[in-house]
Design a protein around this motif. Sequence first.
Motif, PDB file in Angstrom:
ATOM      1  N   LEU A 141     -63.220  76.205  15.674  1.00 46.12           N
ATOM      2  CA  LEU A 141     -63.536  77.155  16.742  1.00 46.12           C
ATOM      3  C   LEU A 141     -63.785  78.567  16.196  1.00 46.12           C
ATOM      4  CD1 LEU A 141     -63.949  77.593  19.754  1.00 46.12           C
ATOM      5  CD2 LEU A 141     -61.496  78.065  19.950  1.00 46.12           C
ATOM      6  N   GLU A 142     -63.071  78.958  15.138  1.00 46.42           N
ATOM      7  CA  GLU A 142     -63.242  80.291  14.574  1.00 46.42           C
ATOM      8  C   GLU A 142     -64.639  80.479  13.978  1.00 46.42           C
ATOM      9  OE1 GLU A 142     -60.604  78.307  13.906  1.00 46.42           O
ATOM     10  OE2 GLU A 142     -59.083  79.360  15.087  1.00 46.42           O
ATOM     11  N   HIS A 143     -65.278  79.387  13.568  1.00 45.06           N
ATOM     12  CA  HIS A 143     -66.661  79.487  13.082  1.00 45.06           C
ATOM     13  C   HIS A 143     -67.602  79.764  14.256  1.00 45.06           C
ATOM     14  CE1 HIS A 143     -66.154  78.257   8.857  1.00 45.06           C
ATOM     15  NE2 HIS A 143     -65.127  77.573   9.321  1.00 45.06           N
ATOM     16  N   LEU A 144     -67.310  79.151  15.389  1.00 44.43           N
ATOM     17  CA  LEU A 144     -68.157  79.341  16.564  1.00 44.43           C
ATOM     18  C   LEU A 144     -68.022  80.757  17.127  1.00 44.43           C
ATOM     19  CD1 LEU A 144     -70.105  77.732  18.441  1.00 44.43           C
ATOM     20  CD2 LEU A 144     -68.142  77.377  19.939  1.00 44.43           C
ATOM     21  N   ASP A 145     -66.794  81.251  17.199  1.00 42.64           N
ATOM     22  CA  ASP A 145     -66.613  82.586  17.787  1.00 42.64           C
ATOM     23  C   ASP A 145     -66.778  83.712  16.777  1.00 42.64           C
ATOM     24  OD1 ASP A 145     -64.149  82.860  16.414  1.00 42.64           O
ATOM     25  OD2 ASP A 145     -62.967  82.293  18.163  1.00 42.64           O
ATOM     26  N   GLY A 146     -67.016  83.361  15.519  1.00 46.90           N
ATOM     27  CA  GLY A 146     -67.315  84.365  14.499  1.00 46.90           C
ATOM     28  C   GLY A 146     -66.106  85.023  13.865  1.00 46.90           C
ATOM     29  N   THR A 147     -64.900  84.545  14.164  1.00 53.13           N
ATOM     30  CA  THR A 147     -63.709  85.172  13.589  1.00 53.13           C
ATOM     31  C   THR A 147     -63.338  84.604  12.222  1.00 53.13           C
ATOM     32  OG1 THR A 147     -62.242  83.662  14.808  1.00 53.13           O
ATOM     33  CG2 THR A 147     -62.738  85.806  15.829  1.00 53.13           C
ATOM     34  N   GLU A 148     -63.896  83.475  11.848  1.00 53.76           N
ATOM     35  CA  GLU A 148     -63.648  82.899  10.517  1.00 53.76           C
ATOM     36  C   GLU A 148     -64.587  83.592   9.533  1.00 53.76           C
ATOM     37  OE1 GLU A 148     -61.852  80.589   7.658  1.00 53.76           O
ATOM     38  OE2 GLU A 148     -61.325  80.574   9.781  1.00 53.76           O
ATOM     39  N   LYS A 149     -64.031  84.390   8.681  1.00 54.59           N
ATOM     40  CA  LYS A 149     -64.845  85.170   7.744  1.00 54.59           C
ATOM     41  C   LYS A 149     -65.053  84.414   6.441  1.00 54.59           C
ATOM     42  CE  LYS A 149     -65.101  88.541  10.600  1.00 54.59           C
ATOM     43  NZ  LYS A 149     -66.200  88.510  11.506  1.00 54.59           N
ATOM     44  N   LYS A 150     -66.202  84.619   5.860  1.00 55.92           N
ATOM     45  CA  LYS A 150     -66.535  84.002   4.587  1.00 55.92           C
ATOM     46  C   LYS A 150     -65.603  84.542   3.508  1.00 55.92           C
ATOM     47  CE  LYS A 150     -70.495  83.259   1.529  1.00 55.92           C
ATOM     48  NZ  LYS A 150     -71.926  83.514   1.349  1.00 55.92           N
ATOM     49  N   PRO A 151     -65.024  83.654   2.691  1.00 55.92           N
ATOM     50  CA  PRO A 151     -64.164  84.133   1.606  1.00 55.92           C
ATOM     51  C   PRO A 151     -64.922  85.053   0.652  1.00 55.92           C
ATOM     52  CG  PRO A 151     -63.927  81.760   1.904  1.00 55.92           C
ATOM     53  CD  PRO A 151     -65.085  82.200   2.755  1.00 55.92           C
ATOM     54  N   VAL A 152     -64.208  86.023   0.110  1.00 58.62           N
ATOM     55  CA  VAL A 152     -64.810  87.001  -0.791  1.00 58.62           C
ATOM     56  C   VAL A 152     -64.729  86.482  -2.222  1.00 58.62           C
ATOM     57  CG1 VAL A 152     -64.661  89.367  -1.662  1.00 58.62           C
ATOM     58  CG2 VAL A 152     -64.204  88.891   0.751  1.00 58.62           C
ATOM     59  N   ASP A 153     -65.867  86.465  -2.867  1.00 60.35           N
ATOM     60  CA  ASP A 153     -65.947  86.052  -4.267  1.00 60.35           C
ATOM     61  C   ASP A 153     -65.221  87.084  -5.121  1.00 60.35           C
ATOM     62  OD1 ASP A 153     -66.666  85.436  -6.884  1.00 60.35           O
ATOM     63  OD2 ASP A 153     -68.774  85.085  -6.406  1.00 60.35           O
ATOM     64  N   PRO A 154     -64.190  86.676  -5.866  1.00 59.41           N
ATOM     65  CA  PRO A 154     -63.439  87.662  -6.648  1.00 59.41           C
ATOM     66  C   PRO A 154     -64.281  88.361  -7.716  1.00 59.41           C
ATOM     67  CG  PRO A 154     -62.714  85.430  -7.172  1.00 59.41           C
ATOM     68  CD  PRO A 154     -63.670  85.336  -6.022  1.00 59.41           C
ATOM     69  N   SER A 155     -65.353  87.739  -8.135  1.00 58.81           N
ATOM     70  CA  SER A 155     -66.191  88.378  -9.156  1.00 58.81           C
ATOM     71  C   SER A 155     -67.015  89.527  -8.595  1.00 58.81           C
ATOM     72  CB  SER A 155     -67.123  87.357  -9.815  1.00 58.81           C
ATOM     73  OG  SER A 155     -68.101  86.918  -8.903  1.00 58.81           O
ATOM     74  N   THR A 156     -67.082  89.647  -7.275  1.00 59.49           N
ATOM     75  CA  THR A 156     -67.865  90.727  -6.658  1.00 59.49           C
ATOM     76  C   THR A 156     -67.001  91.906  -6.226  1.00 59.49           C
ATOM     77  OG1 THR A 156     -67.702  89.770  -4.434  1.00 59.49           O
ATOM     78  CG2 THR A 156     -69.578  89.083  -5.806  1.00 59.49           C
ATOM     79  N   LEU A 157     -65.693  91.805  -6.428  1.00 58.40           N
ATOM     80  CA  LEU A 157     -64.810  92.904  -6.036  1.00 58.40           C
ATOM     81  C   LEU A 157     -65.056  94.119  -6.940  1.00 58.40           C
ATOM     82  CD1 LEU A 157     -61.508  90.930  -5.453  1.00 58.40           C
ATOM     83  CD2 LEU A 157     -63.059  91.831  -3.722  1.00 58.40           C
ATOM     84  N   TYR A 207     -60.662  80.585  -4.669  1.00 57.04           N
ATOM     85  CA  TYR A 207     -61.906  81.009  -4.020  1.00 57.04           C
ATOM     86  C   TYR A 207     -62.866  79.830  -3.888  1.00 57.04           C
ATOM     87  CZ  TYR A 207     -66.654  82.647  -3.558  1.00 57.04           C
ATOM     88  OH  TYR A 207     -67.958  82.785  -3.146  1.00 57.04           O
ATOM     89  N   ARG A 208     -63.021  79.070  -4.945  1.00 56.64           N
ATOM     90  CA  ARG A 208     -63.949  77.924  -4.908  1.00 56.64           C
ATOM     91  C   ARG A 208     -63.530  76.913  -3.844  1.00 56.64           C
ATOM     92  NH1 ARG A 208     -64.875  77.218 -11.411  1.00 56.64           N
ATOM     93  NH2 ARG A 208     -66.512  78.811 -11.580  1.00 56.64           N
ATOM     94  N   SER A 209     -62.240  76.685  -3.724  1.00 56.02           N
ATOM     95  CA  SER A 209     -61.739  75.771  -2.701  1.00 56.02           C
ATOM     96  C   SER A 209     -61.982  76.343  -1.299  1.00 56.02           C
ATOM     97  CB  SER A 209     -60.252  75.534  -2.936  1.00 56.02           C
ATOM     98  OG  SER A 209     -59.735  74.646  -2.001  1.00 56.02           O
TER      99      SER A 209
END
Length: 138
Positions: A42-58, A79-81
């Motif tokens: 449901l969180e994907h549908l309502d937009g509250t599930e955020k994409k995990p942040v790639d640690p290499s881009t921090l 992160y990969r999981s």
Amino acid sequence: MSSSNAKLGDDFLHVPKVVVDRENWMTYKDRLSWSVDARGFLEHLDGTEKKPVDPSTLPTQGTSWIPSTPEELRELSAYRSAIKEWCMGEAITKQQIASTIPDSLFIQVKGLPTAGGIFMHLSNLFEKRSRIVSVELL
């Protein structure tokens, strides 16, 4: 997740297609939400599930981060999981939406990056139209 989905069955999670003239939008929206919720996304549908942040881009990692410590390797593995799980949730939710909308709407939304964005676009489209129809009826 997949074992519970197999137990539910396709008929249980079936959502009738939204009608092009939008007459069933409100019930479609609720049925879609319930079906996606039964799948655990449901969180994907309502937009509250955020994409995990790639640690290499921090910003703290610099321009060419290569994990070298055990902690960094665990962080990368986590992160990969997480990204794999997030992508699966997005794909299932997008497919649930795609299978329940007409081709003319699919063409409009297929380029949107997230399931939440697609659902928001459809909501705006149908709910604005519903308000216009309501005003015309008054």
